[in-house]
Scaffold this active site. Structure first.
Site, PDB file in Angstrom:
ATOM      1  N   VAL A 122      18.504 -11.865   3.280  1.00 53.99           N
ATOM      2  CA  VAL A 122      19.360 -11.570   4.620  1.00 53.99           C
ATOM      3  C   VAL A 122      19.117 -12.519   5.642  1.00 53.99           C
ATOM      4  O   VAL A 122      18.096 -12.427   6.014  1.00 53.99           O
ATOM      5  CB  VAL A 122      19.424 -10.106   5.023  1.00 53.99           C
ATOM      6  CG1 VAL A 122      20.383  -9.862   6.002  1.00 53.99           C
ATOM      7  CG2 VAL A 122      19.836  -9.506   3.763  1.00 53.99           C
TER       8      VAL A 122
ATOM      9  N   VAL B 244       1.064  -1.108  -0.092  1.00 54.92           N
ATOM     10  CA  VAL B 244       0.024   0.142   0.157  1.00 54.92           C
ATOM     11  C   VAL B 244       0.830   1.198  -0.117  1.00 54.92           C
ATOM     12  O   VAL B 244       2.096   1.247  -0.124  1.00 54.92           O
ATOM     13  CB  VAL B 244      -1.023   0.231   1.358  1.00 54.92           C
ATOM     14  CG1 VAL B 244      -2.051  -0.892   1.191  1.00 54.92           C
ATOM     15  CG2 VAL B 244      -0.113  -0.189   2.686  1.00 54.92           C
TER      16      VAL B 244
ATOM     17  N   LYS C 108      -3.122  14.645  -7.445  1.00 55.42           N
ATOM     18  CA  LYS C 108      -3.854  14.657  -6.296  1.00 55.42           C
ATOM     19  C   LYS C 108      -3.804  16.143  -5.921  1.00 55.42           C
ATOM     20  O   LYS C 108      -2.319  16.768  -5.605  1.00 55.42           O
ATOM     21  CB  LYS C 108      -3.189  13.904  -5.245  1.00 55.42           C
ATOM     22  CG  LYS C 108      -3.680  14.298  -3.819  1.00 55.42           C
ATOM     23  CD  LYS C 108      -3.034  13.364  -2.872  1.00 55.42           C
ATOM     24  CE  LYS C 108      -3.306  13.913  -1.350  1.00 55.42           C
ATOM     25  NZ  LYS C 108      -2.618  13.296  -0.277  1.00 55.42           N
TER      26      LYS C 108
HETATM   27  P1  FAD Z   1       8.186  -2.384   2.717  1.00 52.39           P
HETATM   28  O1  FAD Z   1       7.169  -2.269   1.703  1.00 52.39           O
HETATM   29  O2  FAD Z   1       7.689  -3.233   3.977  1.00 52.39           O
HETATM   30  O3  FAD Z   1       9.616  -3.230   2.088  1.00 52.39           O
HETATM   31  C1  FAD Z   1      10.190  -3.810   2.879  1.00 52.39           C
HETATM   32  C2  FAD Z   1      11.474  -4.485   2.053  1.00 52.39           C
HETATM   33  O4  FAD Z   1      12.419  -5.198   2.897  1.00 52.39           O
HETATM   34  C3  FAD Z   1      10.706  -5.529   1.129  1.00 52.39           C
HETATM   35  O5  FAD Z   1      11.517  -5.354  -0.159  1.00 52.39           O
HETATM   36  C4  FAD Z   1      11.154  -6.822   1.590  1.00 52.39           C
HETATM   37  O6  FAD Z   1      11.479  -8.136   0.761  1.00 52.39           O
HETATM   38  C5  FAD Z   1      12.691  -6.459   2.305  1.00 52.39           C
HETATM   39  N1  FAD Z   1      13.100  -7.325   3.361  1.00 52.39           N
HETATM   40  C6  FAD Z   1      12.563  -7.563   4.524  1.00 52.39           C
HETATM   41  N2  FAD Z   1      13.206  -8.434   5.116  1.00 52.39           N
HETATM   42  C7  FAD Z   1      14.346  -8.950   4.415  1.00 52.39           C
HETATM   43  C8  FAD Z   1      15.164  -9.899   4.454  1.00 52.39           C
HETATM   44  N3  FAD Z   1      15.496 -10.560   5.514  1.00 52.39           N
HETATM   45  N4  FAD Z   1      16.131  -9.900   3.403  1.00 52.39           N
HETATM   46  C9  FAD Z   1      16.181  -9.170   2.353  1.00 52.39           C
HETATM   47  N5  FAD Z   1      15.183  -8.098   2.298  1.00 52.39           N
HETATM   48  C10 FAD Z   1      14.021  -8.052   3.384  1.00 52.39           C
HETATM   49  N6  FAD Z   1       2.510   6.076   2.209  1.00 52.39           N
HETATM   50  C11 FAD Z   1       2.273   7.347   1.634  1.00 52.39           C
HETATM   51  O7  FAD Z   1       2.947   8.072   1.542  1.00 52.39           O
HETATM   52  N7  FAD Z   1       0.961   7.396   1.404  1.00 52.39           N
HETATM   53  C12 FAD Z   1      -0.106   6.667   1.610  1.00 52.39           C
HETATM   54  O8  FAD Z   1      -1.331   6.823   1.183  1.00 52.39           O
HETATM   55  C13 FAD Z   1       0.270   5.470   2.618  1.00 52.39           C
HETATM   56  N8  FAD Z   1      -0.826   4.673   2.851  1.00 52.39           N
HETATM   57  C14 FAD Z   1      -0.314   3.577   3.632  1.00 52.39           C
HETATM   58  C15 FAD Z   1      -1.505   2.871   4.312  1.00 52.39           C
HETATM   59  C16 FAD Z   1      -1.201   1.869   5.094  1.00 52.39           C
HETATM   60  C17 FAD Z   1      -2.068   0.865   5.969  1.00 52.39           C
HETATM   61  C18 FAD Z   1       0.297   1.606   5.403  1.00 52.39           C
HETATM   62  C19 FAD Z   1       0.618   0.639   6.491  1.00 52.39           C
HETATM   63  C20 FAD Z   1       1.319   2.367   5.148  1.00 52.39           C
HETATM   64  C21 FAD Z   1       0.900   3.533   4.068  1.00 52.39           C
HETATM   65  N9  FAD Z   1       1.954   4.312   3.641  1.00 52.39           N
HETATM   66  C22 FAD Z   1       1.787   5.258   2.873  1.00 52.39           C
HETATM   67  C23 FAD Z   1       3.225   4.072   4.202  1.00 52.39           C
HETATM   68  C24 FAD Z   1       4.045   3.213   2.682  1.00 52.39           C
HETATM   69  O9  FAD Z   1       3.370   2.054   2.375  1.00 52.39           O
HETATM   70  C25 FAD Z   1       5.618   3.130   3.177  1.00 52.39           C
HETATM   71  O10 FAD Z   1       6.157   4.197   3.864  1.00 52.39           O
HETATM   72  C26 FAD Z   1       6.090   2.776   1.781  1.00 52.39           C
HETATM   73  O11 FAD Z   1       5.640   1.484   1.142  1.00 52.39           O
HETATM   74  C27 FAD Z   1       7.699   2.098   2.222  1.00 52.39           C
HETATM   75  O12 FAD Z   1       7.571   0.831   2.959  1.00 52.39           O
HETATM   76  P2  FAD Z   1       9.270   0.283   3.043  1.00 52.39           P
HETATM   77  O13 FAD Z   1       9.685   0.041   1.690  1.00 52.39           O
HETATM   78  O14 FAD Z   1       9.759   1.013   4.290  1.00 52.39           O
HETATM   79  O15 FAD Z   1       8.540  -1.340   3.772  1.00 52.39           O
END
Ligand code: FAD
Length: 512
Positions: A196, A44, A75
């Protein structure tokens, strides 16, 4: 000099961080990104904040380069439905209000009154209702005075900006991560698709290397944790405490659906909609090929089954075949997001619920600050402390702004909404609320540190939410002639009508 940066995680945070760092620091550093094919991304995160424009500009990406690939749309505002009472609507647009005789139009509106504050003082709400694009068919922005057209690439740190763009984007965040992965690998980022399995530390407790399933050991100088809510490096290995915001912001779960949409038929409203529900709120995000929607709620008041049922009823039959994605949200931030040689960016650093679409904004802020604070081999402690202060303040500021949404909403008709009026307040917010009961927020009375939201946003929310309005308009206005303020309201109405009739619809613009 530090040369070797290793990022763990290939979601939006991982790829935004990798591409921005490479652009900023160039070939003097090597960037390796390790991402698991087994651990999914959060799936998301589709609505953004207008400062995201600086990110794309910085990478030299024009809208036509990336928007179609990510099913992106424009937007211009957030539309709040039912936050005051059933059927009530107001917009929080990307638009500052004019000042007249030294007072904002929000102050004048309190004195002069009118039907709808948002439509009386800003042009964007009418454009959104009419589903207009923010640009003419030749690509020109509708309102030159809202941006400066200057050299944004080299002044790309968003917190330094004093200009404002009138729009942000919605996009499919998974497609954006994929797009940036292609873009980044062509610019020399090493992409390792692997798990990892272990994170090893040296005798000082600093991270020395990663152990992967198929690619052996990966060493680095600086490790960036983009592993999402799990915080693999920062929390699990370095054991940095996570400070919850839960007592202030109770929503800790969401259920999301991807709903097919015939946008040719329905058109595309260029805004995110936040519709208040009995135990939280539902987001509706129009992309160019589907709708993203989800119910954000507090499990204290609503079970996942009830939440899914409410969401499906809200969407209607179009959602029948859509698979529900139930998500537990970790609300709060790390005590420090930079610990030893590890920096957490994205959900691993901190998160508040998506009410003001700040997840991607936090990523952008985190990586921009990292460039500003980039260390050398001395790992200057004050640089690290300064980074940690900037990140913590940004998150805390957004937390406070979101608490205002609930506390100041007139709605108090269910146990959930009643509780929003009784929860503890973050430090200092009670004093600010007190000040706003006699005078609308200005730069002297909003949260003092950079968190992306300017006083006009606080004004819009207080006037729209209706539960914490100043007792009366400012006495000072009684001494002033109100002709110019009335003229400004008339100008806004004329300008809105002119723009609605001259701008193409968002659907026409994006498909042409
Ligand atoms: P994730 O998408 O969880 O990515 C984690 C990564 O780590 C993945 O690639 C996974 O494979 C990797 N990983 C994990 N463990 C390992 C391992 N052991 N070895 C190798 N790789 C690993 N933000 C906005 O700006 N606008 C919105 O409208 C919005 N809506 C949201 C709605 C909800 C309900 C939520 C929960 C979040 C929302 N966000 C929104 C926030 C947004 O989704 C996140 O900030 C953004 O997607 C970044 O996520 P991330 O990359 O930090 O984590």
């Amino acid at each position: 000099m530090l040369r070797n940066v290793v990022i763990v995680g290939g979601g939006t945070a991982g790829w935004m961080t990798a591409t921005y760092l490479k652009e900023a620091l160039g070939d003097q550093i090597s960037v390796t990104l390790v991402e698991s094919a087994r651990v999914p991304t959060i799936g998301v995160g589709e609505a953004t904040f207008s400062t995201v424009r600086h990110f794309f500009d910085y990478l030299g990406l024009a809208e036509r380069d990336w928007m179609p690939a990510c099913h992106a749309s424009y937007k211009l505002a957030i539309r709040f439905e039912n936050w005051r009472e059933p059927g009530h609507v107001f917009y929080h647009p990307f638009e500052r209000m004019a000042k007249v005789q030294g007072f904002t139009m929000a102050d004048w509106w309190l004195k002069l009154g009118g039907e709808r504050f948002d439509k009386d003082c800003m042009v964007i709400p009418e454009l959104v209702d009419a589903k207009r694009a923010p640009k003419y068919s030749d690509g020109e922005l509708f309102e030159r005075s809202l941006h400066d057209g200057g050299d944004r690439k080299r002044q790309s740190t968003m917190s330094d900006q004093d200009t404002q763009f009138p729009y942000a984007y919605h996009f499919d965040a998974s497609l954006l991560a994929e797009f940036l992965a292609d873009f980044g690998t062509r610019r020399g980022i090493r992409r390792v698709r692997d798990d990892v399995l272990e994170v090893r530390q040296d005798e000082r407790g600093w991270i020395s290397h990663l152990v992967t399933r198929e690619h052996g050991e990966i060493t680095g100088d600086l490790f960036i944790d983009c592993t999402g809510f799990r915080g693999l490096l920062i929390n699990q290995v370095l054991e940095e405490p996570f400070e919850s915001y839960q007592e202030y912001l109770p929503n800790n779960r969401a259920v999301a659906l991807r709903v097919p949409a015939d946008v040719e038929q329905t058109g595309m409203r260029p805004c995110t909609t936040a519709t208040a529900q009995d135990s939280g709120w539902i987001w509706t995000i129009p992309l160019s090929n589907r709708i993203g929607t989800g119910y954000v709620y507090a499990d204290e008041f609503c079970s996942p089954e009830e939440a899914e049922k409410t969401l499906r009823e809200f969407v209607g039959p179009e959602a029948a075949d859509a698979e529900a994605n139930h998500i537990r949200m970790r609300i709060g931030r790390n005590r420090n997001s930079w610990v030893r040689n590890c920096v957490a960016i994205g959900l691993s650093s901190g998160f508040v619920e998506p009410l003001e679409s700040t997840g991607i904004f936090f990523i952008q802020h985190g990586v921009e600050q990292l460039v500003k604070h980039f260390p050398d081999a001395n790992w200057e402690p004050e640089l690290i402390a300064s980074y940690n202060r900037a990140v913590a303040r940004c998150l805390d500021g957004v937390r406070d702004f979101l608490v205002v949404h609930y506390r100041c909403a007139a709605r108090a008709d269910t146990p959930y909404w009643k509780a929003t009026k009784e929860r503890p307040l973050p430090p200092g917010l009670d004093e600010r609320l007190e000040a706003w009961s006699v005078r609308l927020p200005d730069h002297t009375s909003v949260y003092p540190y950079y968190h992306g939201f300017e006083p006009y946003s606080y004004n819009v929310m207080l006037l729209g939410l209706g539960g914490h309005l100043p007792k009366r308009s400012l006495p000072a206005l009684d001494f002033l002639d109100d002709t110019a303020a009335r003229a400004e309201m008339a100008r806004v109405r004329e300008e809105s009508a002119r723009l609605v009739s001259s701008l193409p619809s968002q659907y026409e613009y994006l498909t042409s």
